[in-house]
Motif scaffolding. Structure first.
Motif, PDB file in Angstrom:
ATOM      1  N   GLY A  95      24.438  71.853  44.734  1.00  0.00           N
ATOM      2  CA  GLY A  95      24.454  73.309  44.616  1.00  0.00           C
ATOM      3  C   GLY A  95      23.422  73.969  45.517  1.00  0.00           C
ATOM      4  O   GLY A  95      23.719  74.931  46.225  1.00  0.00           O
ATOM      5  N   ILE A  96      22.185  73.434  45.519  1.00  0.00           N
ATOM      6  CA  ILE A  96      21.128  74.012  46.341  1.00  0.00           C
ATOM      7  C   ILE A  96      21.461  73.861  47.826  1.00  0.00           C
ATOM      8  O   ILE A  96      21.327  74.807  48.616  1.00  0.00           O
ATOM      9  CB  ILE A  96      19.778  73.352  46.010  1.00  0.00           C
ATOM     10  CG1 ILE A  96      19.352  73.725  44.580  1.00  0.00           C
ATOM     11  CG2 ILE A  96      18.707  73.774  47.013  1.00  0.00           C
ATOM     12  CD1 ILE A  96      18.149  72.971  44.080  1.00  0.00           C
ATOM     13  N   ALA A  97      21.888  72.664  48.223  1.00  0.00           N
ATOM     14  CA  ALA A  97      22.205  72.425  49.633  1.00  0.00           C
ATOM     15  C   ALA A  97      23.332  73.339  50.110  1.00  0.00           C
ATOM     16  O   ALA A  97      23.257  73.931  51.196  1.00  0.00           O
ATOM     17  CB  ALA A  97      22.596  70.963  49.835  1.00  0.00           C
ATOM     18  N   THR A  98      24.365  73.481  49.302  1.00  0.00           N
ATOM     19  CA  THR A  98      25.499  74.321  49.681  1.00  0.00           C
ATOM     20  C   THR A  98      25.104  75.793  49.735  1.00  0.00           C
ATOM     21  O   THR A  98      25.543  76.539  50.616  1.00  0.00           O
ATOM     22  CB  THR A  98      26.662  74.127  48.699  1.00  0.00           C
ATOM     23  OG1 THR A  98      27.027  72.749  48.664  1.00  0.00           O
ATOM     24  CG2 THR A  98      27.869  74.952  49.105  1.00  0.00           C
ATOM     25  N   GLY A  99      24.253  76.212  48.801  1.00  0.00           N
ATOM     26  CA  GLY A  99      23.815  77.602  48.784  1.00  0.00           C
ATOM     27  C   GLY A  99      23.095  77.995  50.064  1.00  0.00           C
ATOM     28  O   GLY A  99      23.353  79.062  50.638  1.00  0.00           O
ATOM     29  N   ALA A 171      31.908  70.424  41.128  1.00  0.00           N
ATOM     30  CA  ALA A 171      32.654  71.684  41.084  1.00  0.00           C
ATOM     31  C   ALA A 171      31.786  72.811  40.532  1.00  0.00           C
ATOM     32  O   ALA A 171      31.802  73.933  41.048  1.00  0.00           O
ATOM     33  CB  ALA A 171      33.914  71.515  40.249  1.00  0.00           C
ATOM     34  N   LEU A 172      31.006  72.516  39.491  1.00  0.00           N
ATOM     35  CA  LEU A 172      30.116  73.537  38.923  1.00  0.00           C
ATOM     36  C   LEU A 172      29.033  73.934  39.927  1.00  0.00           C
ATOM     37  O   LEU A 172      28.688  75.111  40.051  1.00  0.00           O
ATOM     38  CB  LEU A 172      29.483  73.016  37.637  1.00  0.00           C
ATOM     39  CG  LEU A 172      30.419  72.918  36.417  1.00  0.00           C
ATOM     40  CD1 LEU A 172      29.758  72.115  35.301  1.00  0.00           C
ATOM     41  CD2 LEU A 172      30.789  74.313  35.920  1.00  0.00           C
ATOM     42  N   GLY A 173      28.488  72.939  40.641  1.00  0.00           N
ATOM     43  CA  GLY A 173      27.475  73.245  41.642  1.00  0.00           C
ATOM     44  C   GLY A 173      28.016  74.108  42.761  1.00  0.00           C
ATOM     45  O   GLY A 173      27.358  75.053  43.210  1.00  0.00           O
ATOM     46  N   ALA A 184      18.915  82.574  43.880  1.00  0.00           N
ATOM     47  CA  ALA A 184      19.441  82.543  42.524  1.00  0.00           C
ATOM     48  C   ALA A 184      20.055  81.179  42.212  1.00  0.00           C
ATOM     49  O   ALA A 184      19.913  80.656  41.097  1.00  0.00           O
ATOM     50  CB  ALA A 184      20.481  83.643  42.328  1.00  0.00           C
ATOM     51  N   THR A 185      20.734  80.595  43.196  1.00  0.00           N
ATOM     52  CA  THR A 185      21.305  79.258  43.020  1.00  0.00           C
ATOM     53  C   THR A 185      20.203  78.243  42.734  1.00  0.00           C
ATOM     54  O   THR A 185      20.336  77.398  41.840  1.00  0.00           O
ATOM     55  CB  THR A 185      22.077  78.834  44.284  1.00  0.00           C
ATOM     56  OG1 THR A 185      23.169  79.722  44.477  1.00  0.00           O
ATOM     57  CG2 THR A 185      22.591  77.409  44.151  1.00  0.00           C
ATOM     58  N   LEU A 186      19.101  78.324  43.484  1.00  0.00           N
ATOM     59  CA  LEU A 186      17.969  77.431  43.271  1.00  0.00           C
ATOM     60  C   LEU A 186      17.436  77.562  41.853  1.00  0.00           C
ATOM     61  O   LEU A 186      17.190  76.555  41.163  1.00  0.00           O
ATOM     62  CB  LEU A 186      16.877  77.757  44.291  1.00  0.00           C
ATOM     63  CG  LEU A 186      15.595  76.921  44.245  1.00  0.00           C
ATOM     64  CD1 LEU A 186      15.884  75.479  44.597  1.00  0.00           C
ATOM     65  CD2 LEU A 186      14.540  77.506  45.194  1.00  0.00           C
ATOM     66  N   ALA A 187      17.272  78.786  41.396  1.00  0.00           N
ATOM     67  CA  ALA A 187      16.735  79.011  40.052  1.00  0.00           C
ATOM     68  C   ALA A 187      17.717  78.577  38.969  1.00  0.00           C
ATOM     69  O   ALA A 187      17.342  77.889  38.015  1.00  0.00           O
ATOM     70  CB  ALA A 187      16.384  80.493  39.886  1.00  0.00           C
ATOM     71  N   VAL A 188      18.980  78.967  39.124  1.00  0.00           N
ATOM     72  CA  VAL A 188      19.975  78.674  38.086  1.00  0.00           C
ATOM     73  C   VAL A 188      20.221  77.178  37.958  1.00  0.00           C
ATOM     74  O   VAL A 188      20.247  76.630  36.842  1.00  0.00           O
ATOM     75  CB  VAL A 188      21.298  79.415  38.393  1.00  0.00           C
ATOM     76  CG1 VAL A 188      22.427  78.898  37.506  1.00  0.00           C
ATOM     77  CG2 VAL A 188      21.114  80.915  38.189  1.00  0.00           C
TER      78      VAL A 188
END
Length: 264
Positions: A95-99, A171-173, A184-188
């Motif tokens: 998730g972080i990498a994709t964000g 998928a969730l990430g 926000a992605t990093l925090a969430v």
């Protein structure tokens, strides 16, 4: 050289400059290997993928936290930590990498190459699987050295659960990374990882949580993965309910990501 639109299926892609791109499976595997190496070379992600799970495993074995949930601490701790590894790689790490790839225009650029959007997503799934395999070897090996003896009959069910868990959390990430700002992605993703690790049925079985919380926690993908792995690797039994819960989360999160994911 101008790039053409990716061809459907696995057929080679003809370039405007006269060259031919590799078939889709080869493009996906190459991108997956590239992303996996990037994740393993990143110090922050390496800490999240390897160091923290090893510390969690050691702490759970040395402290009496799990004494009430099984005859041997390591037998209860190891499946939970493997579930934690899946969450850290597929959800938080990806998730972080994709964000941040989305912020810097990497996703938009790669989606216009012969890799295409479907190849990009499949490549990320391959990268998650590769990193998860490394985690299984390292964390599983450490657990065996600590005295873990997984039930042989549960190896195949555990492998299926890990695949479904990887799909659900990836998928969730991607859903979080494709709809929120990178900060926000990093925090969430980090906050959700901490909450699920502490009270999401990953380490502590969902059935052992307070009665008011147990029905809600038991339908979370974290609880399904943790409880399913414990059933497989401790008792040697297949948990179909856990598989169905993970499959449902994977399907719903994938549909949501397809619907709301923003490439830039």
């Amino acid at each position: 050289m101008t790039l053409s639109t990716p061809a459907p299926g696995g057929s080679p892609v003809r370039q405007a400059g006269g060259g031919t791109a590799a078939p889709l499976p080869a493009r996906v595997l190459r991108h997956g290997a590239y992303e996996a190496l990037g994740m393993l070379r990143n110090g922050e992600q390496l800490v999240l993928a390897i160091v923290l799970p090893l510390l969690a495993l050691t702490a759970l074995v040395l402290t009496p936290v799990l004494d009430a949930y099984g005859p041997d601490r390591i037998d209860v701790a190891a499946p939970g930590v493997l579930a934690l590894c899946t969450m850290s790689t597929a959800f938080t790490g990806q998730g972080i990498a994709t964000g941040f790839d989305r912020r810097y225009g990497v996703l938009r650029f790669l989606s216009t190459t012969p890799l295409g959007r479907s190849g990009l997503i499949l490549g990320k799934a391959v990268a998650v699987a590769v990193v998860l395999a490394v985690q299984l070897v390292v964390i599983g090996g450490a657990a065996v050295l600590m005295g873990w003896t997984p039930e042989p009959a549960g190896i195949l069910p555990a492998a299926l659960l890990l695949l479904l868990g990887s799909a659900a959390f990836t998928a969730l990430g991607l859903l979080v990374a494709g709809t929120l700002r990178p900060e926000a992605t990093l925090a969430v993703t980090n906050l959700v990882w901490i909450l699920l690790a502490a009270a999401g049925g990953v380490i502590i079985p969902a059935a052992s949580l307070p009665a008011a919380a147990e029905p809600f926690v038991s339908v979370l993908p974290s609880a399904a993965l943790g409880d399913g792995l414990r059933a497989a690797l401790v008792d040697g039994v297949f948990d179909p309910i856990a598989c169905l819960v993970l499959l449902a989360w994977a399907a719903l999160a994938s549909l949501a990501a397809i619907r709301w994911f923003k490439w830039s």
